[in-house]
Scaffold this motif. Structure first.
Motif, PDB file in Angstrom:
ATOM      1  N   SER A 283      36.137  44.169  37.159  1.00  0.00           N
ATOM      2  CA  SER A 283      37.250  43.332  37.472  1.00  0.00           C
ATOM      3  C   SER A 283      37.394  42.809  38.507  1.00  0.00           C
ATOM      4  N   CYS A 284      39.056  41.956  38.626  1.00  0.00           N
ATOM      5  CA  CYS A 284      39.243  41.444  39.526  1.00  0.00           C
ATOM      6  C   CYS A 284      40.149  43.022  40.862  1.00  0.00           C
ATOM      7  N   GLU A 285      39.479  44.071  40.850  1.00  0.00           N
ATOM      8  CA  GLU A 285      40.783  44.880  41.681  1.00  0.00           C
ATOM      9  C   GLU A 285      39.453  45.528  42.176  1.00  0.00           C
TER      10      GLU A 285
END
Length: 283
Positions: A259-261
Motif C-alpha cells: 500500500s502507499c502507507e
C-alpha cells in the motif's frame, strides 16, 4: 546496450544530514544537486569506512595510489558500466551521475563508481479465510516478502550485491534464499524440494526497474544501482510450503501488504509501486 536513466530521480536519502555510521554530510540544497548547478562553496566531506579501507576482497583498492581501474567498461570480472550511460571521470575518480551528495570517496560501498545489486520482489495475493483474494477499492491486494535490515531497522526488499562475474539471475535467487528462507535448516530431501520450487518461481520474472538507486550509502564517487525483478506466485501454492526466516543480514522477515502507507529503505517503495501497477493491484 544499456538503458539511460529515465525521468527525474529522487536524490534525497543520499543527502541525509549524516552518512550512515559516519560523519555529517556537507549540506546540498535541492537547487545545487546537479553538477552544472553553480556551487563554488561546495566542500564535501572525505569518508571511506574502516571496513572498506581495510581492502577486503570485495572492495576496490584505493585509487589515490597506483591502482588503475577501467571505468565504464567490463573490468576483468567486475562490471563498471552504469545503467545511466557513460559517467564522468574527474581527477581520476568517477562522478555520481545524478549529482552531489556531500560525501566524497566510497563511504560504505566497496566499488568506485556503480555498485551493482539485485532486488527480488516476491509477491502473492492476500487471501481471506475462504481463499478469496482480498479486495480494496475494487482491486486485489498484494503482499510481498520483506526483511527488516539490521543496520537501519528499516523494512526492505531482500536484495544484495552482485558478486564479481555472477549473473544477476543467480544473485536474485541467492539473496532471496539467504535473507528470507529457512531452506538451509531443512533436511536434505526437503531442501531439494524447496530449491526445485524456488527454481520454478525464479525462472519467470518481470523486470520492473534497472538503474540508479537513491541509497543513503551513496557518495559523489560511489553509488548503488540495481535490477529489480518481480516474481509473482499467482496461486499462492508455491510459497505455501516455504517457511520464512531471517538470514544473517536481517532482523526479521514477513509478508507485508502493499500500500502507499509503506515506509521502506532507499528507493524500494518506488519498486513496490511499480509492481502494484504491473499486477493492476491496489496501492
Amino acid at each position: 546496450m544499456r538503458k539511460a536513466m529515465s525521468g527525474a530521480l529522487n536524490h534525497v536519502k543520499c543527502r541525509g544530514s549524516s552518512y550512515p555510521g559516519g560523519p555529517k554530510r556537507f549540506a546540498v540544497p535541492d537547487d545545487r544537486v546537479r553538477w552544472n548547478d553553480d556551487f563554488p562553496e561546495y566542500k564535501p566531506i572525505r569518508y571511506t569506512a574502516a571496513p572498506v579501507a581495510a581492502n577486503p576482497v570485495w572492495a576496490d583498492p584505493d585509487i589515490s595510489g597506483d591502482a588503475k581501474l577501467n571505468f565504464n567498461k567490463i573490468d576483468g570480472k567486475i562490471d563498471r558500466r552504469s545503467f545511466s550511460g557513460i559517467y564522468e571521470i574527474v581527477s581520476g575518480m568517477p562522478r555520481n551521475p545524478v549529482g552531489r551528495t556531500g560525501i566524497v570517496e566510497r563511504g560504505l560501498l566497496g566499488k568506485w563508481g556503480p555498485n551493482h545489486a539485485a532486488d527480488p520482489i516476491v509477491t502473492r495475493w492476500k487471501r481471506d479465510c475462504s481463499g478469496a483474494i482480498v479486495q480494496n477499492e475494487g482491486k486485489g491486494v498484494l503482499e510481498f516478502v520483506s526483511i527488516q535490515r539490521k543496520d537501519t531497522g528499516e523494512w526492505a526488499i531482500p536484495g544484495g550485491m552482485v558478486d564479481a562475474g555472477e549473473d544477476v539471475s543467480l544473485t536474485l535467487k541467492r539473496e532471496f534464499s539467504e535473507e528470507a528462507l529457512s531452506a538451509l535448516d531443512l533436511p536434505e530431501d526437503k531442501k531439494r524440494a524447496v530449491e526445485s520450487k524456488l527454481g520454478e518461481l525464479f525462472h519467470h520474472g518481470d523486470k520492473i526497474y534497472e538503474g540508479y538507486v537513491d541509497d543513503p550509502r551513496n557518495t559523489d564517487n560511489a553509488w548503488m544501482e540495481t535490477v529489480a525483478v518481480n516474481f509473482h506466485d499467482e496461486t499462492g501454492e508455491t510459497f505455501g510450503q516455504f517457511s520464512l526466516k531471517a538470514g544473517d543480514d536481517a532482523k526479521d522477515v514477513c509478508w507485508k501488504e502493499i500500500s502507499c502507507e509503506l515506509r521502506l529503505y532507499a528507493s524500494h517503495l518506488d519498486f513496490i509501486q511499480r509492481v502494484a501497477k504491473l499486477r493492476n493491484a491496489h496501492f
